[in-house]
Motif scaffolding. Structure first.
Motif, PDB file in Angstrom:
ATOM      1  N   TYR A 155       0.825  -1.202   0.000  1.00 63.37           N
ATOM      2  CA  TYR A 155       0.000   0.000   0.000  1.00 63.37           C
ATOM      3  C   TYR A 155       0.866   1.261   0.000  1.00 63.37           C
ATOM      4  N   ASN A 156       0.558   2.189  -0.899  1.00 57.08           N
ATOM      5  CA  ASN A 156       1.176   3.518  -0.878  1.00 57.08           C
ATOM      6  C   ASN A 156       2.673   3.544  -1.252  1.00 57.08           C
ATOM      7  N   ALA A 157       3.168   2.462  -1.836  1.00 62.67           N
ATOM      8  CA  ALA A 157       4.601   2.394  -2.146  1.00 62.67           C
ATOM      9  C   ALA A 157       4.979   3.267  -3.344  1.00 62.67           C
ATOM     10  N   GLY A 158       3.970   3.589  -4.172  1.00 59.54           N
ATOM     11  CA  GLY A 158       4.241   4.406  -5.358  1.00 59.54           C
ATOM     12  C   GLY A 158       4.024   3.657  -6.657  1.00 59.54           C
ATOM     13  N   LYS A 159       3.208   2.606  -6.621  1.00 56.10           N
ATOM     14  CA  LYS A 159       2.969   1.783  -7.815  1.00 56.10           C
ATOM     15  C   LYS A 159       2.275   2.579  -8.915  1.00 56.10           C
ATOM     16  N   SER A 160       1.189   3.254  -8.541  1.00 52.66           N
ATOM     17  CA  SER A 160       0.460   4.023  -9.559  1.00 52.66           C
ATOM     18  C   SER A 160       1.355   5.108 -10.134  1.00 52.66           C
ATOM     19  N   THR A 161       2.107   5.758  -9.276  1.00 50.31           N
ATOM     20  CA  THR A 161       3.014   6.813  -9.724  1.00 50.31           C
ATOM     21  C   THR A 161       4.050   6.245 -10.693  1.00 50.31           C
ATOM     22  N   PHE A 162       4.554   5.073 -10.380  1.00 49.48           N
ATOM     23  CA  PHE A 162       5.540   4.400 -11.223  1.00 49.48           C
ATOM     24  C   PHE A 162       4.956   4.078 -12.607  1.00 49.48           C
ATOM     25  N   GLY A 180      -7.430   8.237  -3.449  1.00 52.17           N
ATOM     26  CA  GLY A 180      -5.979   8.155  -3.493  1.00 52.17           C
ATOM     27  C   GLY A 180      -5.381   6.766  -3.428  1.00 52.17           C
ATOM     28  N   THR A 181      -6.217   5.760  -3.264  1.00 49.13           N
ATOM     29  CA  THR A 181      -5.651   4.416  -3.267  1.00 49.13           C
ATOM     30  C   THR A 181      -6.266   3.632  -4.418  1.00 49.13           C
ATOM     31  N   THR A 182      -5.486   2.719  -4.969  1.00 46.81           N
ATOM     32  CA  THR A 182      -5.967   1.990  -6.130  1.00 46.81           C
ATOM     33  C   THR A 182      -6.896   0.865  -5.686  1.00 46.81           C
ATOM     34  N   VAL A 183      -8.100   0.832  -6.267  1.00 44.80           N
ATOM     35  CA  VAL A 183      -9.056  -0.210  -5.894  1.00 44.80           C
ATOM     36  C   VAL A 183      -9.208  -1.271  -6.976  1.00 44.80           C
ATOM     37  N   PRO A 219      -3.592  -3.218  -6.903  1.00 47.04           N
ATOM     38  CA  PRO A 219      -3.825  -2.497  -5.660  1.00 47.04           C
ATOM     39  C   PRO A 219      -2.887  -3.053  -4.595  1.00 47.04           C
ATOM     40  N   GLY A 220      -2.565  -2.209  -3.607  1.00 43.81           N
ATOM     41  CA  GLY A 220      -1.584  -2.633  -2.616  1.00 43.81           C
ATOM     42  C   GLY A 220      -2.181  -3.354  -1.417  1.00 43.81           C
ATOM     43  N   GLN A 221      -3.451  -3.112  -1.185  1.00 43.27           N
ATOM     44  CA  GLN A 221      -4.005  -3.620   0.064  1.00 43.27           C
ATOM     45  C   GLN A 221      -4.293  -5.118   0.011  1.00 43.27           C
ATOM     46  N   ALA A 225      13.256   0.165  -5.564  1.00 44.63           N
ATOM     47  CA  ALA A 225      13.466   0.834  -4.275  1.00 44.63           C
ATOM     48  C   ALA A 225      13.057   2.291  -4.444  1.00 44.63           C
ATOM     49  N   ASN A 226      11.774   2.550  -4.202  1.00 43.51           N
ATOM     50  CA  ASN A 226      11.196   3.861  -4.516  1.00 43.51           C
ATOM     51  C   ASN A 226      11.373   4.854  -3.368  1.00 43.51           C
ATOM     52  N   LYS A 227      11.077   6.110  -3.682  1.00 47.11           N
ATOM     53  CA  LYS A 227      11.135   7.229  -2.730  1.00 47.11           C
ATOM     54  C   LYS A 227      12.554   7.439  -2.206  1.00 47.11           C
ATOM     55  N   GLN A 228      13.527   7.295  -3.117  1.00 48.58           N
ATOM     56  CA  GLN A 228      14.926   7.493  -2.748  1.00 48.58           C
ATOM     57  C   GLN A 228      15.210   8.938  -2.351  1.00 48.58           C
ATOM     58  N   ASP A 229      14.283   9.851  -2.689  1.00 50.81           N
ATOM     59  CA  ASP A 229      14.506  11.262  -2.349  1.00 50.81           C
ATOM     60  C   ASP A 229      14.249  11.558  -0.875  1.00 50.81           C
ATOM     61  N   GLN A 230      13.588  10.642  -0.203  1.00 55.28           N
ATOM     62  CA  GLN A 230      13.214  10.938   1.182  1.00 55.28           C
ATOM     63  C   GLN A 230      14.331  10.560   2.148  1.00 55.28           C
ATOM     64  N   THR A 283      14.613   4.378  -7.468  1.00 59.12           N
ATOM     65  CA  THR A 283      13.800   5.328  -8.241  1.00 59.12           C
ATOM     66  C   THR A 283      13.239   6.433  -7.352  1.00 59.12           C
ATOM     67  N   VAL A 284      12.916   7.539  -8.017  1.00 57.91           N
ATOM     68  CA  VAL A 284      12.053   8.561  -7.419  1.00 57.91           C
ATOM     69  C   VAL A 284      10.890   8.681  -8.398  1.00 57.91           C
ATOM     70  N   ALA A 285       9.862   7.876  -8.171  1.00 56.73           N
ATOM     71  CA  ALA A 285       8.813   7.716  -9.186  1.00 56.73           C
ATOM     72  C   ALA A 285       8.091   9.019  -9.496  1.00 56.73           C
ATOM     73  N   ASP A 286       7.837   9.838  -8.478  1.00 59.22           N
ATOM     74  CA  ASP A 286       7.051  11.046  -8.768  1.00 59.22           C
ATOM     75  C   ASP A 286       7.867  12.091  -9.530  1.00 59.22           C
ATOM     76  N   LYS A 287       9.184  11.915  -9.633  1.00 55.48           N
ATOM     77  CA  LYS A 287       9.978  12.794 -10.494  1.00 55.48           C
ATOM     78  C   LYS A 287      10.445  12.045 -11.747  1.00 55.48           C
TER      79      LYS A 287
HETATM   80  N1  LIG Z   1       8.693  11.564  -2.011  1.00 52.04           N
HETATM   81  C1  LIG Z   1       8.224  10.681  -2.886  1.00 52.04           C
HETATM   82  N2  LIG Z   1       6.908  10.443  -2.948  1.00 52.04           N
HETATM   83  C2  LIG Z   1       6.439   9.537  -3.842  1.00 52.04           C
HETATM   84  C3  LIG Z   1       7.328   8.861  -4.705  1.00 52.04           C
HETATM   85  N3  LIG Z   1       6.594   8.025  -5.476  1.00 52.04           N
HETATM   86  C4  LIG Z   1       5.300   8.197  -5.105  1.00 52.04           C
HETATM   87  N4  LIG Z   1       5.201   9.085  -4.126  1.00 52.04           N
HETATM   88  C5  LIG Z   1       3.982   9.528  -3.427  1.00 52.04           C
HETATM   89  O1  LIG Z   1       3.506   8.441  -2.646  1.00 52.04           O
HETATM   90  C6  LIG Z   1       2.095   8.432  -2.557  1.00 52.04           C
HETATM   91  C7  LIG Z   1       1.516   7.103  -2.964  1.00 52.04           C
HETATM   92  O2  LIG Z   1       1.752   6.894  -4.363  1.00 52.04           O
HETATM   93  P1  LIG Z   1       0.846   5.935  -5.264  1.00 52.04           P
HETATM   94  O3  LIG Z   1       1.500   5.885  -6.554  1.00 52.04           O
HETATM   95  O4  LIG Z   1      -0.580   6.315  -5.182  1.00 52.04           O
HETATM   96  O5  LIG Z   1       1.054   4.583  -4.473  1.00 52.04           O
HETATM   97  P2  LIG Z   1       0.376   3.173  -4.737  1.00 52.04           P
HETATM   98  O6  LIG Z   1       1.416   2.164  -4.461  1.00 52.04           O
HETATM   99  O7  LIG Z   1      -0.261   3.138  -6.069  1.00 52.04           O
HETATM  100  O8  LIG Z   1      -0.731   3.127  -3.621  1.00 52.04           O
HETATM  101  P3  LIG Z   1      -2.012   2.115  -3.491  1.00 52.04           P
HETATM  102  O9  LIG Z   1      -2.565   1.945  -4.845  1.00 52.04           O
HETATM  103  O10 LIG Z   1      -2.917   2.834  -2.567  1.00 52.04           O
HETATM  104  O11 LIG Z   1      -1.487   0.873  -2.895  1.00 52.04           O
HETATM  105  C8  LIG Z   1       1.643   9.589  -3.427  1.00 52.04           C
HETATM  106  O12 LIG Z   1       1.373  10.699  -2.620  1.00 52.04           O
HETATM  107  C9  LIG Z   1       2.837   9.861  -4.340  1.00 52.04           C
HETATM  108  O13 LIG Z   1       2.880  11.193  -4.755  1.00 52.04           O
HETATM  109  C10 LIG Z   1       8.735   9.144  -4.631  1.00 52.04           C
HETATM  110  O14 LIG Z   1       9.586   8.590  -5.328  1.00 52.04           O
HETATM  111  N5  LIG Z   1       9.123  10.049  -3.691  1.00 52.04           N
END
Ligand SMILES: Nc1nc2c(ncn2[C@@H]2O[C@H](COP(=O)(O)OP(=O)(O)OP(=O)(O)O)[C@@H](O)[C@H]2O)c(=O)[nH]1
Ligand SMILES: [Mg+2]
Lengths: 390, 233
Positions: A241-248, A263-266, A286-288, A338-343, A367-371
């Protein structure tokens, strides 16, 4: 050595086609094998090589147009592109080409032109036969086979590479066997997956003289513009959940949709990636936990898996490990993201490896998926794994 | 899987439904209205919500479409795919459209085959239309550039594809243009024939192969989209 310009095929051929060798694209009727020869020709022109196009079923004035359909502009290569016109004579048209076969039904005249062009070329070049099957239809099977032997010999002598497009109509089975096993140094089969109709296309290496690679079939599709792309119908993106899959998925895709609620994938994310000769459809799960059946369902026909983890969130690693187990059962190529490397506090890939106990042969990509950082490197890592030579 | 009807009233009654997967040769003399008959058969397919793949060797794709537009505006979101073997042969630059894919020439059997297959995939797999009619108008043009063995091999593949796709194949042949041996060779590939002959002032047709005996000969007239049969002799 020249390259075919077709993603992966050059790897399967150990780098390409050595000078003096011949290769046939052996296509089943109805699949787009003819694009292979065209793409190889264009790739070599673009590399600055001299090329010959032996026209058998198209008006030479239409050739540029044929290539343009794929976004390949031949105008820049007028100097390096020579056409042997073995077509106009058939429809009673006049020809502007230097090499003209007055009567394309005469193998002797054709032979003469091909020998001549090979002798007159001042450097080793790539010679592409638009349609060997048309030559065979016009001149006879036996006659054509003898001529091909002679052309390949000439090719060897002058160190030209000869590329043939061939459509495997129901010729005499001896003819087809010769073509598949004896006449050429390399044979690439191009086939169709059929059920009532052809709905998928693949190519594979049937033989190469210069390497002993195991046969491997790759799905492909043809883009206009774009040409041949290795097609990967399904890559699954899974993870907690919330790992950044959709963003990726969105960061990779030229177009993508997600079925999200608050905000979560269903249901799932779906995206389409077109990158470096690969065309792939990717599906995010979905992550859940309550959606685990969806993961199983989706993984069923997948060709590879991304496991996305939030590198800062060690407490989710248990869940990630559990998902790894679900998907590992399918024995598919897998890359960990290995996402969210920026944090701050994000664990480095190697730290994650030890946490997870991930074997060395599984790649972990930061990766930093959101960038959009690192996502295409990760994609390349997985598709290379999926398509690697065994 | 339902079968097919030609859309020629009395004949449809006599022969019943044509089994899906059938391949039919239509053979007749020049100027006997074969184009109109084939168009009527296609049009009837469109009305039955069949898709249509039309290989045109004599007219540019746009002209084929025009015929349908002139005769019936309404059918025009029909699923029709034209393989145009003419435009590029004439040295004209034209790109593909939604309805028209262009082969290099009538010699380019590889290209024609690819385009037929693409339309099959589009109609059967992507659009899920169960019934398709494949028409080639005409084999005689293809035979002008390729010998009979070549055309036989090509047809061997595509009559087979028609069969496995549960489609209906119709192939037009000009009578009097080929020797009897050529016609005999081709006949082996087909389940039946629509035969046309000149008959006094006009022309007559009959169907062979779908009933124990050939149907009687019918004189006919063409009126737009309708083939009107007269009493049999
Ligand atoms: N700082 C940071 N935030 C990120 C990164 N990738 C994604 N996010 C944030 O993490 C949150 C969750 O991202 P999603 O892509 O919705 O995650 P998900 O895995 O699809 O979530 P579920 O579908 O709910 O399981 C969002 O607020 C994104 O903006 C990243 O690399 N760095
Ligand atoms: Mg999501």
């Amino acid at each position: 050595m020249i390259q075919t310009g077709i993603t992966k095929l050059d790897d399967y051929l150990m780098g390409g086609i050595p000078d003096g060798k011949s290769l046939v694209y052996y296509s089943h009727p109805g699949v787009e094998g003819n694009v292979f020869g065209m793409q190889t020709l264009y790739h070599n022109l673009a590399e600055g090589k001299k090329c010959v196009f032996v026209a058998s079923s198209s008006d030479p004035s239409m050739i540029k147009d044929m290539f343009k359909e794929f976004g390949w502009d031949l105008d820049a290569y007028d100097e390096n592109l020579i056409v042997v016109d073995a077509y106009s004579g058939l429809v009673g048209a006049t020809s502007n080409e230097k090499y003209v076969v007055e009567n394309p039904e005469s193998i002797d005249l054709l032979n003469e032109s091909i020998e001549k062009v090979m002798e007159e070329l001042d450097e080793n070049s790539t010679i592409m036969f638009e349609s060997l099957s048309t030559i065979m239809d016009l001149c006879g099977e036996k006659e054509t086979i003898d001529a091909v032997k002679n052309w390949n010999l000439h090719g060897m002598l002058y160190e030209h590479v000869l590329i043939y497009n061939f459509t495997a109509w129901p010729y005499d089975s001896k003819t087809l066997d010769l073509i598949k096993h004896e006449l050429f140094d390399a044979v690439i089969t191009v086939g169709g997956i059929a059920e009532r109709v052809i709905y998928g296309q693949y190519f594979g290496v049937l033989k190469t003289e210069w390497s002993d690679i195991e046969l491997k079939s790759m799905l492909f599709r043809v883009l206009r513009p774009g040409g041949i792309r290795i097609y990967i119908p399904k890559i699954v993106v899974t993870g907690p959940y919330n790992a950044g899959k959709s963003t990726f998925v969105h960061a990779l895709s030229t177009r993508a949709v997600s079925v999200d609620r608050i905000g979560t994938t269903v249901a799932l994310d779906h995206g389409h990636v077109d990158h470096k000769g690969f065309s792939a459809d990717i599906f995010g799960t979905p992550g859940q936990e309550r959606f685990d059946p969806i993961i199983k369902m989706l993984s069923g026909e997948a060709m590879g898996i991304f496991l996305v983890v939030d590198s800062t969130n060690t407490k989710d690693f248990v869940r990630a490990k559990q998902m790894l187990e679900i998907t590992k059962a399918y024995g598919l190529p897998l890359v960990v993201i290995a996402n969210k490397q920026d944090q701050s506090g994000a664990l480095k890939p190697e730290e994650i490896r030890s946490h997870f106990n991930i074997p060395e042969n599984v790649q972990i990509m930061p990766t930093v998926a959101d960038k959009g950082e690192g996502v295409f490197e990760a994609f390349e890592a997985l598709v290379n794994k999926i398509t690697e030579v065994v | 899987m339902s079968g097919y009807s030609l859309g020629i009233e009395k004949i449809d009654e006599l022969i019943g439904e044509i089994r899906s997967g059938s391949n039919i040769m239509m053979i007749g003399p020049p100027m006997s209205g074969k184009d109109d008959i084939i168009n009527t058969i296609i049009y009837n397919g469109i009305k039955d919500e069949n898709s249509v793949i039309f290989v045109s060797t004599r007219e540019p794709g746009e002209r084929v479409l025009e015929w349908f537009k002139q005769n019936d505006q309404d059918t025009f979101d029909a699923h029709i795919g034209i393989v145009d073997c003419v435009t590029k042969t004439l040295g004209m630059v034209a790109s593909d459209t939604e309805y028209i894919k262009r082969a290099s020439s009538p010699v380019d059997l590889t290209g024609i085959g690819v385009k037929i297959s693409q339309f099959f995939e589009e109609f059967l797999m992507k659009k899920n239309i169960p019934n398709t009619r494949l028409c080639i108008n005409s084999l005689s043009t293809i035979l002008m550039y390729s010998n009979i063995q070549t055309v036989f091999r090509f047809l061997h593949v595509f009559t087979g594809r028609v069969k496995s796709a549960n489609a209906l194949g119709i192939y037009v042949v000009e009578d009097e243009m080929h020797d009897p041996q050529t016609i005999a060779t081709l006949k082996q590939l087909f389940d039946g024939m629509i035969e046309i002959k000149s008959n006094g002032d006009g022309f007559a047709m009959r169907i062979v192969g779908f009933t124990p005996k050939p149907t009687p000969w019918f004189n006919y007239e063409i009126d737009g989209m309708n083939i009107i049969l007269q009493e049999s002799e």
